[in-house]
Each structure stands twice: as structure tokens, then as C-alpha cells.
Design a protein around this motif. Structure first.
Motif, PDB file in Angstrom:
ATOM      1  N   THR A  32       0.858  -1.186   0.000  1.00  0.00           N
ATOM      2  CA  THR A  32       0.000   0.000   0.000  1.00  0.00           C
ATOM      3  C   THR A  32       0.892   1.233   0.000  1.00  0.00           C
ATOM      4  O   THR A  32       2.029   1.187   0.509  1.00  0.00           O
ATOM      5  CB  THR A  32      -0.896   0.049   1.252  1.00  0.00           C
ATOM      6  N   PRO A  33       0.402   2.335  -0.574  1.00  0.00           N
ATOM      7  CA  PRO A  33       1.204   3.563  -0.520  1.00  0.00           C
ATOM      8  C   PRO A  33       1.640   3.900   0.904  1.00  0.00           C
ATOM      9  O   PRO A  33       2.755   4.374   1.123  1.00  0.00           O
ATOM     10  CB  PRO A  33       0.246   4.612  -1.099  1.00  0.00           C
ATOM     11  N   LYS A  34       0.777   3.597   1.877  1.00  0.00           N
ATOM     12  CA  LYS A  34       1.138   3.846   3.278  1.00  0.00           C
ATOM     13  C   LYS A  34       2.346   2.999   3.699  1.00  0.00           C
ATOM     14  O   LYS A  34       3.309   3.509   4.275  1.00  0.00           O
ATOM     15  CB  LYS A  34      -0.058   3.527   4.172  1.00  0.00           C
ATOM     16  N   ARG A  39       5.711   4.087   2.255  1.00  0.00           N
ATOM     17  CA  ARG A  39       6.315   5.364   2.647  1.00  0.00           C
ATOM     18  C   ARG A  39       7.686   5.198   3.292  1.00  0.00           C
ATOM     19  O   ARG A  39       8.576   6.012   3.087  1.00  0.00           O
ATOM     20  CB  ARG A  39       5.399   6.099   3.627  1.00  0.00           C
ATOM     21  N   HIS A  53      -8.022  -3.261 -13.272  1.00  0.00           N
ATOM     22  CA  HIS A  53      -8.947  -2.492 -12.447  1.00  0.00           C
ATOM     23  C   HIS A  53      -9.775  -3.467 -11.648  1.00  0.00           C
ATOM     24  O   HIS A  53      -9.923  -4.620 -12.031  1.00  0.00           O
ATOM     25  CB  HIS A  53      -9.858  -1.634 -13.341  1.00  0.00           C
ATOM     26  N   GLY A  54     -10.318  -2.997 -10.535  1.00  0.00           N
ATOM     27  CA  GLY A  54     -11.186  -3.861  -9.741  1.00  0.00           C
ATOM     28  C   GLY A  54     -10.389  -4.745  -8.793  1.00  0.00           C
ATOM     29  O   GLY A  54      -9.234  -4.452  -8.487  1.00  0.00           O
ATOM     30  N   ASP A  75     -11.621  -3.464   3.772  1.00  0.00           N
ATOM     31  CA  ASP A  75     -10.737  -4.608   3.500  1.00  0.00           C
ATOM     32  C   ASP A  75     -10.079  -4.483   2.132  1.00  0.00           C
ATOM     33  O   ASP A  75      -8.959  -4.928   1.927  1.00  0.00           O
ATOM     34  CB  ASP A  75     -11.529  -5.921   3.545  1.00  0.00           C
ATOM     35  N   ARG A  76     -10.806  -3.901   1.179  1.00  0.00           N
ATOM     36  CA  ARG A  76     -10.248  -3.772  -0.165  1.00  0.00           C
ATOM     37  C   ARG A  76      -9.401  -2.508  -0.325  1.00  0.00           C
ATOM     38  O   ARG A  76      -8.481  -2.472  -1.137  1.00  0.00           O
ATOM     39  CB  ARG A  76     -11.369  -3.752  -1.209  1.00  0.00           C
ATOM     40  N   GLU A 127      -6.705   0.085  -0.394  1.00  0.00           N
ATOM     41  CA  GLU A 127      -5.255   0.014  -0.185  1.00  0.00           C
ATOM     42  C   GLU A 127      -4.642   1.412  -0.096  1.00  0.00           C
ATOM     43  O   GLU A 127      -3.430   1.555  -0.053  1.00  0.00           O
ATOM     44  CB  GLU A 127      -4.604  -0.805  -1.328  1.00  0.00           C
ATOM     45  N   GLY A 128      -5.490   2.434  -0.139  1.00  0.00           N
ATOM     46  CA  GLY A 128      -5.008   3.798   0.047  1.00  0.00           C
ATOM     47  C   GLY A 128      -4.267   4.380  -1.147  1.00  0.00           C
ATOM     48  O   GLY A 128      -3.340   5.166  -0.978  1.00  0.00           O
ATOM     49  N   HIS A 129      -4.670   3.998  -2.372  1.00  0.00           N
ATOM     50  CA  HIS A 129      -3.998   4.551  -3.553  1.00  0.00           C
ATOM     51  C   HIS A 129      -4.322   6.036  -3.754  1.00  0.00           C
ATOM     52  O   HIS A 129      -3.613   6.740  -4.463  1.00  0.00           O
ATOM     53  CB  HIS A 129      -4.373   3.748  -4.801  1.00  0.00           C
ATOM     54  N   VAL A 163      -6.756   7.536  -5.375  1.00  0.00           N
ATOM     55  CA  VAL A 163      -7.362   7.986  -6.625  1.00  0.00           C
ATOM     56  C   VAL A 163      -8.692   8.706  -6.341  1.00  0.00           C
ATOM     57  O   VAL A 163      -9.048   9.675  -7.000  1.00  0.00           O
ATOM     58  CB  VAL A 163      -7.566   6.799  -7.596  1.00  0.00           C
ATOM     59  N   ILE A 165      -6.443  11.318   1.872  1.00  0.00           N
ATOM     60  CA  ILE A 165      -5.474  10.409   2.469  1.00  0.00           C
ATOM     61  C   ILE A 165      -4.761  11.237   3.537  1.00  0.00           C
ATOM     62  O   ILE A 165      -4.150  12.259   3.212  1.00  0.00           O
ATOM     63  CB  ILE A 165      -4.463   9.896   1.409  1.00  0.00           C
ATOM     64  N   ASP A 166      -4.873  10.837   4.791  1.00  0.00           N
ATOM     65  CA  ASP A 166      -4.307  11.666   5.870  1.00  0.00           C
ATOM     66  C   ASP A 166      -2.786  11.465   5.974  1.00  0.00           C
ATOM     67  O   ASP A 166      -2.196  10.693   5.215  1.00  0.00           O
ATOM     68  CB  ASP A 166      -5.022  11.405   7.204  1.00  0.00           C
ATOM     69  N   ASP A 167      -2.193  12.166   6.938  1.00  0.00           N
ATOM     70  CA  ASP A 167      -0.735  12.139   7.055  1.00  0.00           C
ATOM     71  C   ASP A 167      -0.186  10.742   7.320  1.00  0.00           C
ATOM     72  O   ASP A 167       0.974  10.452   7.050  1.00  0.00           O
ATOM     73  CB  ASP A 167      -0.278  13.091   8.176  1.00  0.00           C
ATOM     74  N   GLU A 168      -1.031   9.902   7.873  1.00  0.00           N
ATOM     75  CA  GLU A 168      -0.604   8.523   8.154  1.00  0.00           C
ATOM     76  C   GLU A 168      -0.729   7.630   6.929  1.00  0.00           C
ATOM     77  O   GLU A 168      -0.344   6.464   6.964  1.00  0.00           O
ATOM     78  CB  GLU A 168      -1.478   7.925   9.276  1.00  0.00           C
ATOM     79  N   GLY A 169      -1.366   8.149   5.873  1.00  0.00           N
ATOM     80  CA  GLY A 169      -1.578   7.321   4.688  1.00  0.00           C
ATOM     81  C   GLY A 169      -2.914   6.598   4.700  1.00  0.00           C
ATOM     82  O   GLY A 169      -3.178   5.742   3.853  1.00  0.00           O
ATOM     83  N   ASP A 170      -3.769   6.927   5.673  1.00  0.00           N
ATOM     84  CA  ASP A 170      -5.075   6.257   5.757  1.00  0.00           C
ATOM     85  C   ASP A 170      -6.157   7.083   5.071  1.00  0.00           C
ATOM     86  O   ASP A 170      -6.104   8.316   5.061  1.00  0.00           O
ATOM     87  CB  ASP A 170      -5.459   6.046   7.230  1.00  0.00           C
ATOM     88  N   CYS A 184     -11.848   4.119  -8.596  1.00  0.00           N
ATOM     89  CA  CYS A 184     -11.120   3.386  -7.552  1.00  0.00           C
ATOM     90  C   CYS A 184     -10.469   2.162  -8.205  1.00  0.00           C
ATOM     91  O   CYS A 184     -11.156   1.301  -8.738  1.00  0.00           O
ATOM     92  CB  CYS A 184     -12.037   2.931  -6.420  1.00  0.00           C
ATOM     93  N   PRO A 185      -9.132   2.071  -8.154  1.00  0.00           N
ATOM     94  CA  PRO A 185      -8.455   1.029  -8.933  1.00  0.00           C
ATOM     95  C   PRO A 185      -8.658  -0.378  -8.393  1.00  0.00           C
ATOM     96  O   PRO A 185      -8.385  -1.347  -9.090  1.00  0.00           O
ATOM     97  CB  PRO A 185      -6.973   1.430  -8.853  1.00  0.00           C
TER      98      PRO A 185
END
Lengths: 395, 65
Positions: free
Chosen positions: A103-105, A108, A341-342, B8-9, B11-13, B15, B26-31, B56-57
Motif C-alpha cells: 500500500t502507498p502507506k 512510505r 482495475h477492480g 478490507d479492499r 489500499e489507500g492509492h 485515486v 489520504i491523511d498524514d498517516e496514509g489512511d 477506484c483502482p
């Protein structure tokens, strides 16, 4: 009452050398003739338009991945049960184990390291001036980083690109490219089995986290080698393709390069545009799990296989204005399907973006003009990408 | 119109943040922060909301009309 069944059909060979080297006219032809087109040579449906590909990717109950996502039964039998070759709920469990590290998080913590590596590479290439961008830029960056992040044994990185290439070739039909790759793949699978047994993975690495997921009972031990492969194989060839295509497109479109240099906040959109226009993985297959009728009357029967052409969807004139143009300010570029996608959308897209953004950022800071020579494209079943690209960086 | 976030799905991309910056961050924590969990989306935001769901990807957002 007479029921007319519409079956747009084409005998085009998407896997001939000619078609692989210049695929886009064939994609347009397929988009023009129907919402889904029966490819008589390969006995599969192809979807080439954006709306249909998107809808199929978001309907996993009709379009199943559980029996594999390649064109040939030979490969599908082997790949079924892995992350991309599965449906919910199995898929979701496997995806989570891999995805939470990507995840991007989660990425980091690697951002500074990746940026430093990018700076060092670009600095070296600027100094050198002229080089082949495929081995020296596009391959070198991910290959120098991904094995390290995965905690891969250091003396086992020599085969990675060959393994990744063979893995993607095998998604195609049983042609010469696939056949040539099978011994290479067998070698990969043996190596992954050994690695799953020896667990020779650096502590705290992504690979070690997969081992921990097995030990905690989250996934069964038999899946460890598959998960290691799912992590490794897709992380290289796709990124390599996109990085080389980025230089090629910026080299050929200096006005777009100037725009990104003038406003580096365009970098994420510019990378999306690279992935849209020269989509690295041309597409994946699904199994039609139940009869399905499309809006124009084309009916696909249960049990048939369907090839989803992301690379064509991304040039669909119904969605993207002037679709063959490279435009870093394209308003709807984020809609592209280059990462799929998806629920099966590329799990490593955050990593790919982090790598590409880091490199483009360093280039933007140092390079006024990217000069590219005559490109050589790869002859590959799945990956659209450059084999060689003479490049000169002007500062 | 409401949006349901499948945590659950997700992932914080991020988009969705680009598509609908007034709804998602997306906050400073990435959430992911979604301001209207369980609430109706104001009509002025319907286009942006729909766009965020469509782009949403990883199919983590769903529209509920």
C-alpha cells in the motif's frame, strides 16, 4: 420468433511478429467491429473497448479468474490457485497477504531510499550522456531494488529478468515464445519451491513477511512458493517496460517534457499517460462463468474464454480524445486500465508509481532535453516494451 | 446517494481523493478519511462521488442510491 445471434469474428493474429511490433491498428479494428469479437485463430473472445473491459473487470462472478488468466489451458492449469488466478474469497485472502506490504502507506518507509537510488542513477547517466535506456535505466533500477525489498538471496538475482519475461510470455498461446519460456519457468518454479523450504529470506523483508503469514496460519504452507512468485514476476518486466516507454515518449514529445519540467506536479499524471499509451501488459484472460449478453446483442456462452485487451481499452476513442497522442495534461488519464482495475487491479501499482515518479523527478531536475534514437521493440506475447533505446540526456 | 467504503479492499492509492477531494482525503498517516460514511452525499458532489467510485483502482468503493 427468430433469434439472431450476433457473433463478430476476426481471424487476426494478435501474436504474429508484425502484430506484436505494431499492435494498435489491430486493436482499433477489433474495437470497430463489436463489443466482443471472436478470435477464430485462438478460439477465444476478445474485448477491445474500454466500457466492456471495465465492466468485465468489475464483474468477477461472470468473468472468473479462478481457472487461470492465460490463453492456454497448459498455463492455466499451473497458475490456477495463485493470487491472480483465483476468485473471492480465496483471492481476497491471498491478496491481503501481499497487498498490505505494497500500500502507498506501507511504501512510505521506502520512499527516501528509492529517491536516493533514483538520484544516484540519474546522476550517473547524465554524466555518461549517451546510453541504451533499456538495460541501463529501465532494467537496472527495479532489478537493483526489488530483490532487496523482497529479501531475496543475493546470489540469486541473475535470472530474474529471464524468469519474469518467461512468466508473461506463457500467458499467451502455445506458440514458440511460450514454449521457449517453459523450461525457464520450470527453473523458476523449482527455485521458488526451494526458497519456500529453505526460507532463505532476509529478516523483515517482504518475503519474510510472507513466511510469517504462513506460520501464523493466515495462508497454507503450500501457497508460499506461489506467493513469492506472485510478488517477484509481475514486479519487473512491467515496470521495465513503462520506464523505457517514458523516456521514448518524452524524447519524441519534447513539448510534453517541457510541460512536466515547468510543472513537476504533473509527474503522476504524466506517468499515468505513459502507462495508458504504451500499456506494459496488453491484457489478461477470464473464463466466462455464465452466459452473458452484451448491449449490442453479442452473447458469450459459459465456458468460453475471454481476452481483456487493456492496451486497446486505453486507446478507445470513445473514452480518450485523440487517443494516440501523448498528452500529460489529459483530463481523464487516471481512468486508464493499464494496471487492470477492480479486485485484481495491480497490487504493485503503488510501488511502480513510486519508482517511476522518483526517476522522473530526478530527470526533471537535471535534464533539459531527452534525445532518443531508433527504438527496437520486444517480440513478446504479453509485454509491450522496448528491447533497446539509444538515449542521450542533455542538461 | 451514498458511498460505502470496503475497508478490507481499500489500499489507500488515493485515486478517490483526486476525483473527489471534498469527500476523500489520504491523511498524514496514509489512511483514507471519508467524511460522509453513512451519510447522504450532497447533490453538488454527485458527479465527483460517482467518478471516485468508478476510478477506484481496486473496487473498494460502492455507490448506494
Amino acid at each position: 420468433m427468430t433469434v439472431t445471434t450476433v457473433t463478430p469474428t476476426s481471424d487476426v493474429d494478435l501474436y504474429s511478429d508484425e502484430s506484436v511490433l505494431a499492435p494498435y491498428d489491430n486493436y482499433r479494428m477489433l474495437r470497430d467491429i463489436g463489443s466482443a469479437v471472436w478470435l477464430s485463430r485462438y478460439q477465444v473472445w476478445a474485448m477491445a473497448r474500454y466500457a466492456e473491459v471495465y465492466a468485465a473487470l468489475h464483474d468477477y462472478e461472470t468473468f472468473s479468474s479462478g481457472s487461470g488468466v492465460g490463453l492456454s489451458e497448459e498455463l492455466n492449469q499451473v497458475m490456477a490457485g495463485g493470487t491472480i488466478g483465483s476468485d473471492p474469497p480465496d483471492h481476497d485472502r491471498l491478496r491481503r497477504v501481499i497487498g498490505r506490504q505494497l500500500t502507498p502507506k506501507a511504501l512510505r518507509q521506502h520512499q527516501d531510499h528509492v529517491q536516493q537510488r533514483a538520484a544516484a542513477l540519474v546522476e550517473e547517466l547524465v554524466e555518461r550522456g549517451s546510453f541504451d535506456a533499456v538495460p541501463e535505466f529501465a532494467q537496472r533500477f527495479p532489478v537493483s531494488m526489488i530483490p532487496d525489498l523482497l529479501g531475496w538471496p543475493e546470489n540469486e538475482t541473475g535470472n530474474l529478468l529471464a524468469w519474469a519475461s518467461a512468466g508473461f510470455n506463457a500467458l499467451g498461446p502455445m506458440n514458440e515464445r511460450t514454449m521457449a519460456g517453459f523450461p525457464v519457468l520450470k527453473n523458476l518454479w523449482e527455485f521458488l519451491d526451494e526458497l519456500a523450504t529453505s526460507r532463505n529470506l532476509r529478516p523483515d523483508s517482504w518475503g519474510a513477511n510472507l513466511v510469517a503469514a504462513v506460520d501464523s496460519g493466515e495462508v497454507e504452507a503450500g501457497k508460499l512458493s506461489v506467493l513469492l512468485g506472485d510478488f517477484l514476476v509481475p514486479s519487473l518486466d512491467t515496470t521495465v517496460s513503462a520506464l523505457a516507454s517514458a523516456l521514448w515518449l518524452f524524447g519524441n514529445n519534447p513539448e510534453q517534457w517541457r510541460k512536466v519540467r515547468a510543472d513537476p506536479s504533473l509527474i503522476p499524471a504524466a506517468f499515468n499517460e505513459v502507462v495508458r499509451l504504451e500499456t506494459p501488459a496488453r491484457g489478461f484472460c477470464r473464463l466466462v462463468a455464465r452466459d452473458h449478453e452484451l448491449s449490442d446483442g453479442v452473447t458469450m456462452t459459459a465456458g468460453s474464454r475471454l481476452f481483456l485487451l487493456y492496451a486497446s481499452a486505453n486507446r478507445d476513442e470513445r473514452v480518450f480524445t485523440d487517443p494516440d497522442a501523448f498528452d500529460v495534461t489529459r483530463p481523464n488519464v487516471a481512468s486508464h486500465l493499464g494496471f487492470g482495475h477492480g479486485i485484481h487491479g495491480c497490487v504493485g501499482q503503488g510501488l511502480a508509481r513510486m519508482e517511476a515518479h522518483a526517476l522522473i523527478r530526478e530527470l526533471v531536475a537535471r535534464v533539459e532535453h531527452i534525445e532518443v534514437g531508433e527504438p527496437t521493440w520486444r517480440r513478446h506475447n504479453t509485454i509491450r516494451g522496448l528491447a533497446a533505446l539509444p538515449t542521450t540526456l542533455h542538461t | 446517494m451514498r458511498i460505502i467504503v470496503d475497508r478490507d479492499r481499500c489500499e489507500g492509492h488515493g485515486v478517490c481523493e483526486t476525483a473527489a477531494p471534498d469527500l476523500f482525503q489520504i491523511d498524514d498517516e496514509g489512511d483514507l478519511v471519508f467524511h460522509l460514511d453513512g451519510h447522504d452525499i450532497p447533490e453538488a458532489q454527485w458527479d465527483a462521488a460517482t467518478n471516485s467510485v468508478l476510478t477506484c483502482p481496486v473496487a473498494a468503493l460502492k455507490l448506494e442510491n
